[in-house]
Every structure is written in structure tokens, then in C-alpha cells.
Write a protein that holds these residues in place. Structure first.
Motif, PDB file in Angstrom:
ATOM      1  N   TRP A  35       0.837  -1.201   0.000  1.00  0.00           N
ATOM      2  CA  TRP A  35       0.000   0.000   0.000  1.00  0.00           C
ATOM      3  C   TRP A  35       0.873   1.253   0.000  1.00  0.00           C
ATOM      4  O   TRP A  35       0.594   2.219  -0.708  1.00  0.00           O
ATOM      5  N   ARG A  39       0.951   4.087  -2.820  1.00  0.00           N
ATOM      6  CA  ARG A  39       0.634   5.472  -2.434  1.00  0.00           C
ATOM      7  C   ARG A  39       1.723   6.416  -2.917  1.00  0.00           C
ATOM      8  O   ARG A  39       1.454   7.486  -3.452  1.00  0.00           O
ATOM      9  N   LEU A 108       0.967   7.499   4.612  1.00  0.00           N
ATOM     10  CA  LEU A 108      -0.139   6.761   5.224  1.00  0.00           C
ATOM     11  C   LEU A 108      -0.231   7.014   6.724  1.00  0.00           C
ATOM     12  O   LEU A 108      -1.322   7.228   7.257  1.00  0.00           O
ATOM     13  N   ASP A 111      -1.592  10.467   7.614  1.00  0.00           N
ATOM     14  CA  ASP A 111      -2.999  10.711   7.304  1.00  0.00           C
ATOM     15  C   ASP A 111      -3.840  10.299   8.511  1.00  0.00           C
ATOM     16  O   ASP A 111      -4.066   9.114   8.750  1.00  0.00           O
ATOM     17  N   MET A 114      -6.656   7.761   8.336  1.00  0.00           N
ATOM     18  CA  MET A 114      -6.334   6.366   8.066  1.00  0.00           C
ATOM     19  C   MET A 114      -6.584   5.557   9.337  1.00  0.00           C
ATOM     20  O   MET A 114      -5.739   5.471  10.207  1.00  0.00           O
ATOM     21  N   ASP A 119     -10.369   2.836   4.774  1.00  0.00           N
ATOM     22  CA  ASP A 119      -9.644   4.065   4.457  1.00  0.00           C
ATOM     23  C   ASP A 119      -8.529   3.792   3.451  1.00  0.00           C
ATOM     24  O   ASP A 119      -8.232   4.637   2.604  1.00  0.00           O
ATOM     25  N   LEU A 123      -8.366   5.102  -0.972  1.00  0.00           N
ATOM     26  CA  LEU A 123      -7.275   5.751  -1.703  1.00  0.00           C
ATOM     27  C   LEU A 123      -7.304   5.428  -3.190  1.00  0.00           C
ATOM     28  O   LEU A 123      -6.711   6.140  -3.996  1.00  0.00           O
ATOM     29  N   LYS A 125      -8.366   5.407  -6.786  1.00  0.00           N
ATOM     30  CA  LYS A 125      -9.137   6.297  -7.658  1.00  0.00           C
ATOM     31  C   LYS A 125      -9.298   5.601  -9.000  1.00  0.00           C
ATOM     32  O   LYS A 125      -8.332   5.389  -9.712  1.00  0.00           O
TER      33      LYS A 125
END
Length: 126
Positions: A35, A39, A108, A111, A114, A119, A123, A125
């Protein structure tokens, strides 16, 4: 250039991964590192280069890190590195891999929204 045999990150990221494990309930380093990589790769800029401290407190094989999508993750790293105009040699690619995991983990953990796996999924999209 093949993917590295081993993925290593230092103690500073280990502590942040522990925080993410606690917040999200995701218990495996490799999943959180994936992840984090994705990100970071979503940003068009190069990650800041981290000094190599030699304290690889989180270490896993590439197969454990990447799972069955290993070729895709490696291609994404190489493409992002190429897009930045950097050389595609072993040292640069390994450095970029680690730097992306570090930057993504920092994003991460920074945030405050999160809090769980939903959550993380948010992320994405499409």
C-alpha cells in the motif's frame, strides 16, 4: 533488470508500520508496504532519498513483499524511475523501491483519517 531478492527498510519505518498495523488492523508488513509503495508511486515526483543506515529491521523476500503481482510492482517501479529520467541500474532501482516504501509509509501514517482497511481502499481512484 530483475526484481531484488530482498526488500529491506529501517527502524524508522518499522515504527510507522506498527502504527499502521494498529490503526488499520492489517497485520502483515508486506501488505502495508505494498500500500505504501502504491501510495508513493501515485505522486509524479521522486521520493526523497533516505540515507542508508544499515539497520534493516523489516526484511522480507521480494516474493513475500510483492506476492503474485511481483512483475507488475517491479514494472511500476521501473516505469516511474524511467519517467523521472533516472538510470535503470540495480542500485537506482533498489534505492527507488526503498524510498517509495518509506515515503508511502510516511504519507499513510501521517494521514489521520487512516483508521481502517476501508480508508486504505478509499485511496483507490478509478
Amino acid at each position: 533488470m530483475p526484481a531484488p531478492d530482498t526488500v529491506r527498510v529501517g527502524g524508522e519505518i518499522r515504527d510507522q508500520l506498527i502504527t499502521l498495523k494498529r490503526r488499520t488492523g492489517v497485520m502483515n508488513w508486506n501488505v502495508l508496504c505494498r500500500w505504501a509503495l502504491c501510495r508513493s508511486l501515485s505522486e509524479p515526483t521522486a521520493p526523497g532519498l533516505m540515507p542508508t543506515s544499515g539497520d534493516a529491521t523489516v526484511e522480507m523476500t521480494w516474493k513475500t513483499f510483492a506476492g503474485p503481482a511481483g512483475d507488475i510492482y517491479w514494472w511500476l517501479i521501473k516505469q516511474h524511475t524511467r519517467d523521472l529520467g533516472l538510470p535503470l541500474d540495480e542500485h537506482t532501482l533498489s534505492t527507488q523501491l526503498r524510498a517509495h516504501i518509506v515515503r508511502g509509509t510516511q504519507y499513510l501514517v501521517g494521514d489521520q483519517h487512516m483508521k481502517d482497511t476501508q480508508d486504505l481502499v478509499a485511496l483507490i481512484k478509478l
